[in-house]
Design an enzyme around this catalytic site. Structure first.
Site, PDB file in Angstrom:
ATOM      1  N   GLU A  25      41.851  47.984 -20.225  1.00  0.00           N
ATOM      2  CA  GLU A  25      40.776  47.482 -19.368  1.00  0.00           C
ATOM      3  C   GLU A  25      41.073  46.066 -18.863  1.00  0.00           C
ATOM      4  O   GLU A  25      40.214  45.178 -18.895  1.00  0.00           O
ATOM      5  CB  GLU A  25      39.444  47.505 -20.121  1.00  0.00           C
ATOM      6  CG  GLU A  25      39.038  48.893 -20.578  1.00  0.00           C
ATOM      7  CD  GLU A  25      37.733  48.915 -21.353  1.00  0.00           C
ATOM      8  OE1 GLU A  25      37.274  47.833 -21.763  1.00  0.00           O
ATOM      9  OE2 GLU A  25      37.177  50.002 -21.554  1.00  0.00           O
ATOM     10  N   GLU A  88      40.209  57.649 -23.438  1.00  0.00           N
ATOM     11  CA  GLU A  88      38.972  57.718 -24.214  1.00  0.00           C
ATOM     12  C   GLU A  88      38.095  58.801 -23.598  1.00  0.00           C
ATOM     13  O   GLU A  88      38.028  58.926 -22.384  1.00  0.00           O
ATOM     14  CB  GLU A  88      38.209  56.382 -24.203  1.00  0.00           C
ATOM     15  CG  GLU A  88      38.896  55.239 -24.930  1.00  0.00           C
ATOM     16  CD  GLU A  88      38.121  53.929 -24.816  1.00  0.00           C
ATOM     17  OE1 GLU A  88      36.870  53.976 -24.701  1.00  0.00           O
ATOM     18  OE2 GLU A  88      38.755  52.861 -24.825  1.00  0.00           O
TER      19      GLU A  88
END
Length: 605
Positions: A25, A88
């Site tokens: 991220e 994820e």
């Protein structure tokens, strides 16, 4: 680039490193292209992945985070050159991991889709002790009462901090099974065994079968399968020729793979995979036979607007103003503490709070608490058939455009049936969390037995791991103690459920339409519901409400709440910060919902 180089030189000789990552991220840009090229020049043996890159040229793997299923399908059908592995997915916060089988139906349909990583393995919480000496799992404002918090947000594991499994771990195990069974032909018991492993034979496993009739085992055996090579299929016949199939009985075939020797982490006899299939000659008809032959039903209209109904072993009272059941006793034992009522609400799960259900569905909570029964001019007392029928309409604001009728029928033998009918055309109403009836019984009725999916809690979108059988246990033990109290204990595909006292006396609830959802708690629904903490009602992110309640706060009440539902909506699990339950697992309000069940008194002498 310096950071990437240090990572590479530190870890390049570790055999456990199979993929290099450019970070997590961390945004986009030319710097990631440069670090990617450095790793590819330095190491030709490992792939490199980076989640925000999507389809850019600085990732070898398409690795999205929490993608919708549609995104995976679109990628798989775009003639991709890179494998897809979700970095994820399936956010396991609280009572979650819905939709997992739906993800894997798609993953297994496209070779380019190779799976993903569940967030998370373990709840990240510390054990505290309160001023009464009770240990609890702390979160949020427990640590810093005056600072911003995301509440219990790091409690998003498949296991709790002590590595005790949450119920949804069973769903993961079932969906991830290395052996898949498929019933090819129910008429002759032809079963397909598919070895999903890429390198491993199944010679360490024994393939057994078991047949039940209405939940009771009547036959079993060993299929004699010695091996199925990796990625291969084998077809075997289960010998059902000598089974005497009875009319309107349900026959379920279970095929299972169990270890035939002690293996690392798995003792002999450990079940690795299983499948369950309906082999009934005809679909089950859940309409029940006529009630028992008994003495005539006596009905007396008392002076206080109450109907008194008496049979050989029971006494019941119906409120003459509302036509609701207000008292029931069987062989002198009272069964009810309050009039049964419709219920549209469930205590919000963490996923529910994340998508704001406590706000957008608030009306259903209010209706559940405030709905008023009104006598409807449909009353029948049939001496010949020996039953009494009472119809109740529920008073709802005209602006909602909802019609709700519940028909109560009391029979001569003490049996009671409920026919529930909801109808609305109002498209402005939000989805309904739950459609059902709620009963309040004395605490002595705390022994549960049911024929449906179990033994753990299952839900509309998380029931692949539920095996249909006859299960039993105490009511309190059906509740899973999440760090933050929330909806728990539901049983899916229930044919019947009984709540009894220690002497075996109680009520048996049987569906007369289709398998239902049922649950029971030795609590009130408010004990599991969200209550805002004193320091504010929202987290720092504005998504996760703050609560001061803990699982350790829950103590058994002196009553039992019994939910006999048509359905409650799914749990969801794509994310816990906004994603809604998948459409196919929702209860649209502008629909008609009808279901029926019968309560039969059982036990005693």
């Amino acid at each position: 680039l310096d950071r990437t180089q240090r990572m590479f030189h530190r870890d390049k000789n570790h055999s456990s490193i199979i993929i290099w990552s450019l970070g997590n991220e961390a945004g986009h840009g030319e710097v990631f292209r440069q670090t990617y090229q450095y790793l590819k020049r330095s190491d030709t043996s490992r792939p490199v992945q980076y989640e925000p890159a999507e389809k850019e040229d600085y990732t070898d793997i398409f690795c999205p985070m929490y993608p919708p299923i549609e995104k995976l399908v679109n990628y798989a059908e775009s003639n991709p050159t890179r494998p897809a592995i979700m970095i994820e997915y399936c956010h396991a916060m609280g009572n979650s991991v819905g939709n997992m089988q739906d993800y894997w139906d798609v993953i297994e349909a496209y070779p380019v889709l190779q799976g993903g990583f569940i967030w998370d393995w373990v709840d990240q919480s510390l054990e505290y002790t309160n001023d009464k000496g009770v240990k609890y799992l702390a979160y949020g404002h427990d640590y810093h009462p005056d600072l911003p918090t995301d509440g219990n947000f790091l409690n998003n594991g498949l296991v709790d901090p002590f590595r005790n499994p949450h119920p949804h771990l069973k769903e993961v195990k079932k969906v991830y099974e290395p052996i898949k069974f498929r019933l090819v032909d129910p008429s002759n018991g032809l079963v397909e065994i598919y070895n999903k492993n890429f390198f491993k034979n199944i010679n360490e496993l024994t393939i057994n079968w078991l047949l039940t009739e209405d939940g009771v085992e009547i036959a079993n055996g060993d299929l004699g399968v010695k091996e199925v090579l990796p990625q291969e299929r084998q077809y075997v016949l289960v010998d059902l020729e000598n089974i005497n199939f009875q009319e309107n009985k349900e026959y379920l075939l279970k095929v299972s793979a169990v270890t035939n020797q002690d293996l690392p982490l798995m003792p002999i006899g450990h079940e690795v995979a299983w499948g369950q299939f309906d082999v009934s000659p005809k679909p089950k008809d859940y309409k029940l036979a006529s009630v028992s032959d008994a003495d005539p039903l006596k009905l007396t209209e008392l002076t206080n607007d109450t109907f008194l109904l008496e049979g050989k072993d029971f006494v019941a009272k119906v409120d003459g103003k509302t036509y609701t059941l207000v008292y029931y006793a069987y062989r002198g034992k009272p069964f009810l503490l309050d009039a049964p009522k419709p219920n549209f609400w469930r205590a919000p799960t963490d996923n529910d709070l994340g998508n704001g259900m406590h706000k957008w569905a608030k009306i259903w909570k209010e209706l559940s608490e405030e709905v008023k029964p009104v006598r409807y001019p449909k009353f029948t007392y049939e001496k010949e058939d020996r039953f009494a029928l009472f119809s109740t309409k529920y008073e709802l604001p005209d602006s909602l455009g909802i019609e709700l009728e519940v028909i109560l029928t009391i029979y001569k033998g003490g049996e009671i049936s409920y026919d529930y009918n909801y109808y609305s055309k109002n498209p402005a109403l939000p989805n309904i969390p739950r459609v059902g009836m709620q009963f309040k019984m004395p605490e002595e009725f705390q022994f549960m037995e049911w024929y449906g999916k179990g033994p753990h809690e299952t839900y509309w979108d998380r029931q692949t791991s539920g095996e249909i059988g006859i299960w039993k246990g105490k009511v309190w033990d059906q509740l899973h103690n999440y760090s933050r109290p929330q909806e728990s204990g539901n049983k899916s595909d229930v044919r019947w459920m009984a709540l009894k006292n220690k002497d075996g006396v109680g009520w048996l609830a049987q569906t007369t339409t289709e398998p239902l959802s049922m649950s029971a708690w030795q609590l009130a629904i408010a004990d599991l519901d969200f209550v805002a903490g004193a320091k504010g009602s929202e987290s720092a992110s504005g998504l996760v409400p703050v609560t001061s309640k803990h699982g350790a706060d829950l103590l058994p009440r002196n009553f039992v709440t019994w939910n006999i539902d048509y359905k409650q909506m799914g749990l969801g699990g794509d994310t816990s910060w906004g994603r809604m339950v998948h459409e196919e697992y929702t209860l649209r309000a502008n629909r008609q919902y009808s279901y029926s069940f019968r309560l039969t008194p059982v036990g005693g002498s």
